[in-house]
Design a protein around this motif. Structure first.
Motif, short mmCIF file in Angstrom:
data_model
loop_
_atom_site.label_atom_id
_atom_site.label_comp_id
_atom_site.label_asym_id
_atom_site.label_seq_id
_atom_site.Cartn_x
_atom_site.Cartn_y
_atom_site.Cartn_z
N UNK A 203 49.55 44.29 17.37
CA UNK A 203 49.53 43.83 18.75
C UNK A 203 49.19 42.36 18.77
N UNK A 204 49.99 41.59 19.48
CA UNK A 204 49.75 40.16 19.63
C UNK A 204 50.27 39.74 20.99
N UNK A 205 50.22 38.46 21.27
CA UNK A 205 50.76 37.95 22.52
C UNK A 205 52.03 37.17 22.24
N UNK A 206 53.01 37.29 23.13
CA UNK A 206 54.30 36.65 22.92
C UNK A 206 55.03 36.51 24.25
N UNK B 30 52.34 49.16 25.94
CA UNK B 30 52.82 47.80 25.75
C UNK B 30 54.30 47.81 25.39
N UNK B 31 55.02 46.72 25.67
CA UNK B 31 56.39 46.61 25.19
C UNK B 31 56.39 46.51 23.66
N UNK C 47 52.43 37.49 27.35
CA UNK C 47 51.54 38.63 27.44
C UNK C 47 51.52 39.45 26.17
N UNK C 48 50.76 40.53 26.16
CA UNK C 48 50.64 41.37 24.96
C UNK C 48 51.95 42.10 24.64
N UNK D 279 55.40 51.38 23.91
CA UNK D 279 54.67 52.18 22.95
C UNK D 279 53.24 52.35 23.47
N UNK D 280 52.68 53.53 23.25
CA UNK D 280 51.28 53.77 23.58
C UNK D 280 50.44 53.31 22.41
#
Length: 84
Positions: free
Chosen positions: A24-27, A43-44, A10-11, A35-36
């Motif tokens: 921001x990426x997916x991992x 997102x984490x 997920x993001x 973090x906002x």
């Protein structure tokens, strides 16, 4: 894919602390910290020591090593390759 054996994908925001840069990426990595992000979502966040913004290869500050000089110095010290 077989269900139930793969980690969640997920993001995630990766933050380079040295360069004060985040993306921001997916991992599959996760984190307890969040973090906002700019889109208003939370997102984490995973802190990394180096990224493409601070790595010497990508920033153009990498040094080129004199490998030819090192080989010549080695051969002077120990003899040419294949001499045995």
């Amino acid at each position: 894919m077989k269900p139930g054996i793969h980690p969640a994908y997920g993001p995630v925001v990766f933050r380079d602390r040295a360069a004060n840069y985040a993306f921001l990426t997916r991992s599959t990595l996760t984190s307890d910290r969040t973090i906002d992000w700019e889109d208003g979502e939370t997102y984490p966040v995973v802190d990394v020591e180096i990224s493409h913004v601070s790595h010497p290869f990508y920033t153009g500050t990498a040094r080129v090593l004199d490998t030819a000089g090192r080989v010549e110095r080695f051969e002077r010290r120990y003899g040419p390759r294949g001499a045995n």
